[in-house]
Design a protein around this motif. Structure first.
Motif, PDB file in Angstrom:
ATOM      1  N   THR A 142      25.144  35.448  75.886  1.00  0.00           N
ATOM      2  CA  THR A 142      24.918  36.016  77.287  1.00  0.00           C
ATOM      3  C   THR A 142      23.469  35.709  77.738  1.00  0.00           C
ATOM      4  O   THR A 142      22.857  34.733  77.204  1.00  0.00           O
ATOM      5  CB  THR A 142      24.910  37.545  76.973  1.00  0.00           C
ATOM      6  OG1 THR A 142      23.727  37.877  76.157  1.00  0.00           O
ATOM      7  CG2 THR A 142      26.069  37.993  76.123  1.00  0.00           C
ATOM      8  N   MET A 147      22.439  42.299  78.765  1.00  0.00           N
ATOM      9  CA  MET A 147      23.847  41.973  78.981  1.00  0.00           C
ATOM     10  C   MET A 147      24.657  42.233  77.786  1.00  0.00           C
ATOM     11  O   MET A 147      25.692  42.775  78.056  1.00  0.00           O
ATOM     12  CB  MET A 147      23.886  40.561  79.494  1.00  0.00           C
ATOM     13  CG  MET A 147      25.152  39.858  79.988  1.00  0.00           C
ATOM     14  SD  MET A 147      26.125  41.362  81.147  1.00  0.00           S
ATOM     15  CE  MET A 147      25.172  40.923  82.694  1.00  0.00           C
ATOM     16  N   ILE A 151      27.695  44.556  77.793  1.00  0.00           N
ATOM     17  CA  ILE A 151      29.168  44.238  77.393  1.00  0.00           C
ATOM     18  C   ILE A 151      29.798  44.924  76.181  1.00  0.00           C
ATOM     19  O   ILE A 151      31.018  45.560  76.127  1.00  0.00           O
ATOM     20  CB  ILE A 151      29.063  42.750  77.021  1.00  0.00           C
ATOM     21  CG1 ILE A 151      29.067  41.850  78.093  1.00  0.00           C
ATOM     22  CG2 ILE A 151      30.599  42.347  76.378  1.00  0.00           C
ATOM     23  CD1 ILE A 151      28.651  40.467  77.971  1.00  0.00           C
ATOM     24  N   THR A 155      32.963  47.447  76.159  1.00  0.00           N
ATOM     25  CA  THR A 155      34.008  47.223  75.175  1.00  0.00           C
ATOM     26  C   THR A 155      34.321  48.510  74.615  1.00  0.00           C
ATOM     27  O   THR A 155      35.698  48.721  74.332  1.00  0.00           O
ATOM     28  CB  THR A 155      33.639  46.080  74.305  1.00  0.00           C
ATOM     29  OG1 THR A 155      33.392  44.954  75.015  1.00  0.00           O
ATOM     30  CG2 THR A 155      34.986  45.812  73.223  1.00  0.00           C
ATOM     31  N   SER A 293      29.944  46.155  66.895  1.00  0.00           N
ATOM     32  CA  SER A 293      29.123  45.022  67.869  1.00  0.00           C
ATOM     33  C   SER A 293      27.821  45.129  67.571  1.00  0.00           C
ATOM     34  O   SER A 293      27.085  46.083  67.203  1.00  0.00           O
ATOM     35  CB  SER A 293      29.383  45.423  69.291  1.00  0.00           C
ATOM     36  OG  SER A 293      28.864  46.609  69.601  1.00  0.00           O
ATOM     37  N   LEU A 319      37.076  41.975  72.597  1.00  0.00           N
ATOM     38  CA  LEU A 319      36.401  41.774  73.721  1.00  0.00           C
ATOM     39  C   LEU A 319      37.503  41.385  74.631  1.00  0.00           C
ATOM     40  O   LEU A 319      37.529  41.365  75.756  1.00  0.00           O
ATOM     41  CB  LEU A 319      35.614  40.573  73.312  1.00  0.00           C
ATOM     42  CG  LEU A 319      34.019  40.717  72.703  1.00  0.00           C
ATOM     43  CD1 LEU A 319      33.273  39.444  72.581  1.00  0.00           C
ATOM     44  CD2 LEU A 319      33.185  41.762  74.082  1.00  0.00           C
ATOM     45  N   PHE A 323      37.979  42.358  78.527  1.00  0.00           N
ATOM     46  CA  PHE A 323      37.759  41.284  79.617  1.00  0.00           C
ATOM     47  C   PHE A 323      38.649  40.353  80.007  1.00  0.00           C
ATOM     48  O   PHE A 323      38.513  39.450  81.002  1.00  0.00           O
ATOM     49  CB  PHE A 323      36.445  40.826  79.112  1.00  0.00           C
ATOM     50  CG  PHE A 323      35.314  41.360  79.090  1.00  0.00           C
ATOM     51  CD1 PHE A 323      34.632  42.086  80.256  1.00  0.00           C
ATOM     52  CD2 PHE A 323      34.661  42.077  77.872  1.00  0.00           C
ATOM     53  CE1 PHE A 323      33.506  42.794  80.020  1.00  0.00           C
ATOM     54  CE2 PHE A 323      33.804  42.769  77.972  1.00  0.00           C
ATOM     55  CZ  PHE A 323      33.010  43.126  78.966  1.00  0.00           C
ATOM     56  N   TYR A 344      36.093  36.781  77.321  1.00  0.00           N
ATOM     57  CA  TYR A 344      35.317  37.358  76.568  1.00  0.00           C
ATOM     58  C   TYR A 344      34.008  37.934  77.015  1.00  0.00           C
ATOM     59  O   TYR A 344      32.977  38.588  76.216  1.00  0.00           O
ATOM     60  CB  TYR A 344      34.891  36.401  75.319  1.00  0.00           C
ATOM     61  CG  TYR A 344      36.027  36.157  74.250  1.00  0.00           C
ATOM     62  CD1 TYR A 344      36.072  36.791  73.164  1.00  0.00           C
ATOM     63  CD2 TYR A 344      37.042  35.212  74.659  1.00  0.00           C
ATOM     64  CE1 TYR A 344      37.241  36.204  72.228  1.00  0.00           C
ATOM     65  CE2 TYR A 344      37.922  34.670  73.741  1.00  0.00           C
ATOM     66  CZ  TYR A 344      38.112  35.345  72.543  1.00  0.00           C
ATOM     67  OH  TYR A 344      39.214  34.909  71.799  1.00  0.00           O
ATOM     68  N   GLY A 345      34.109  37.986  78.301  1.00  0.00           N
ATOM     69  CA  GLY A 345      32.681  38.523  78.904  1.00  0.00           C
ATOM     70  C   GLY A 345      33.259  38.929  80.548  1.00  0.00           C
ATOM     71  O   GLY A 345      34.103  38.225  80.886  1.00  0.00           O
ATOM     72  N   PRO A 346      32.112  39.412  81.250  1.00  0.00           N
ATOM     73  CA  PRO A 346      32.375  39.544  82.534  1.00  0.00           C
ATOM     74  C   PRO A 346      32.281  38.391  83.809  1.00  0.00           C
ATOM     75  O   PRO A 346      32.480  38.339  84.759  1.00  0.00           O
ATOM     76  CB  PRO A 346      31.257  40.499  82.795  1.00  0.00           C
ATOM     77  CG  PRO A 346      30.233  40.490  81.991  1.00  0.00           C
ATOM     78  CD  PRO A 346      30.887  39.786  80.855  1.00  0.00           C
TER      79      PRO A 346
END
Length: 473
Positions: A142, A147, A151, A155, A293, A319, A323, A344-346
């Protein structure tokens, strides 16, 4: 054809100029003022001058950088830059960044970045292995710890909210969701709560003990009171290295509690988690693998240039559930060797953050980073010893990691701190510890030595008009 390429001679000349520039920065960080005397006309020129219709060329560009940009930049690599957890980049970083820029891989789905996908997986697996996370673990690189925490909370909402949370979100919840963090937690927790729509009224700040660690008994009491009031606790944010003092919350006890109460446990290890490389600190940090996490910042103690953060989760499927969204134009065949990090992320568009971390570990080896981390601890402890031996100085908090919080007795600490910065000697930060205003030095630079500590403390004494050389008996 637009003229956006360099000629052979321009590439050669630019390479020579860049090499000379990097050599100068690498070899003489201590010769520059740690904070510049701002050239306001030059800064105004940078702001107001129009971009040229025809380019100025590489030679003039480097002249402008040398005359206007560098002199007005904070010397982060200076050994007496101790204000924040902002270390200098390691020596291979500029080369790695240049190569990553030239490759320009978009690290979203693997067809756009196959080697990058594997390298990011390798870096993530190494980071997870430092703590003993299970094989099910995964994550994503990230921009930084803030961030990563955002996340993590997103999650946790998806995992611990109602089954229809994906469609109904917070508006479909039967009761308000509540997140818990210590009174010493980073502001990114509150910021994430606002961004995600949880709201500051549903962030509980739990008091700390004498070592500035979250009190589990008070956490249990807050959770019980919220449930009795009809609210829904869902997440606890522990901290492995608080910003002010470097305190490490009791991760094992918090993991036990969260397990009993079915709460998501996130560990903000942006500052302190990578002290797991230290044999002495490692036992305090290994329990982080029990968290759901964890946030880690390789742009801190792996000395990667900004930006390089990381979110790790015990179960990478969490994740993906949070996402992964289908789109026909992003369909790609699954491959067990390669990862589609867009799931796995935005972000969709992502640069090749893993490359600079991978390159540094390959070039210098893990042992070099272990030694650098141990060095920061040693210098911080030397500074604490000097403070405790001086009757005119007072240590305000235990030195758990590399943050040293202290004050000059009988002096205006904010004034002398500002003077220290103004004269270009060093940059330290202000800190408030239980109502006392003091000074915080965070040793996060492998260049910082005992002589730098001596110079800083002696100069603080001189600026406060206190006699030098007098120590407590």
């Amino acid at each position: 054809m637009p003229g956006l390429n360099l000629s052979d001679s321009e590439i050669a000349g630019g390479g020579e100029l860049l090499t000379a520039f990097l050599r100068e920065l690498e070899q003489s960080p201590a010769t520059r003022p740690v904070f510049p005397k701002l050239d306001r006309p030059a800064l105004s020129k940078l702001l107001e001058q129009p971009f040229p219709e025809d380019g100025i060329g590489i030679d003039r560009l480097f002249q402008e950088i040398a005359s206007e940009v560098v002199p007005n930049s904070t010397a982060i690599a200076h050994p007496r830059f101790l204000a924040y957890v902002l270390p200098p980049p390691n020596g291979i970083a500029p080369f790695a960044e240049a190569i990553a820029a030239a490759l320009n891989q978009n690290c979203n789905f693997w067809q756009l970045s196959p080697a990058a996908s594997v390298i990011e997986r390798s870096v993530l697996a190494w980071l997870a292995g430092l703590f003993g996370f299970p094989e099910s673990a995964g994550g994503i690189l990230t921009s930084g710890g803030s961030m990563a925490t955002l996340i993590a909370l997103a999650t946790a909402l998806r995992d611990r909210g109602r089954e229809d949370f994906e469609r109904q979100g917070l508006q479909g919840q039967a009761s308000p969701l509540v997140v818990y963090a210590s009174a010493e937690a980073h502001r990114s927790v509150e910021k994430a709560a606002v961004i995600l729509g949880i709201g500051l009224d549903h962030v509980r700040k739990i008091a700390v003990d004498g070592q500035f660690r979250m009190r589990v008994d008070l956490l249990a009491e807050a959770v019980r009171e919220d449930r009795e009031s009809g609210r829904t606790p869902f997440c606890v944010v522990a901290t492995a290295g608080t910003v002010n003092t470097g305190a490490i919350d009791p991760i094992d006890a918090l993991a036990d509690f969260c397990g009993r109460e079915s709460l998501w446990l996130h560990v903000d290890g942006a500052y302190g988690a990578l002290y797991v490389l230290s044999g002495e600190i490692r036992p305090q940090l290994l329990p982080c693998a029990r968290a759901d996490s964890m946030a880690i910042d390789p742009h801190k103690l792996l000395f990667a240039p900004l930006e390089a953060g990381c979110i790790l989760v015990r179960d990478r499927e969490n994740l993906r559930r949070a996402f992964r969204y289908a789109a026909s134009y992003l369909t790609v065949e699954e491959d067990p060797l390669l990862t589609n990090f867009l799931d796995y992320g935005p972000q969709l568009s992502r640069n090749f953050k893993a490359f600079k971390i991978w390159c540094a570990l390959r070039v210098f080896g893990v042992r070099a980073f272990v030694e650098a981390v141990e060095h920061t601890l040693e210098i911080a402890r030397y500074m604490a010893q000097r403070v405790e031996a001086d009757q005119y100085l007072e240590l305000l908090a235990p030195v758990t990691l590399s943050a040293v919080c202290f004050r000059v007795r009988h002096a205006d600490n904010r004034r002398i701190l500002a003077r220290l910065v103004e004269e270009g000697t060093a940059i330290l930060g202000p800190v408030g510890i239980r109502g006392t205003l003091g000074i915080r030095a965070c040793v996060a630079n492998y260049r910082t030595g005992r002589a730098d500590v001596d110079l800083i403390l002696d100069r603080l004494r001189a600026l406060s008009s206190l006699p030098l050389g007098t120590t407590a008996t």
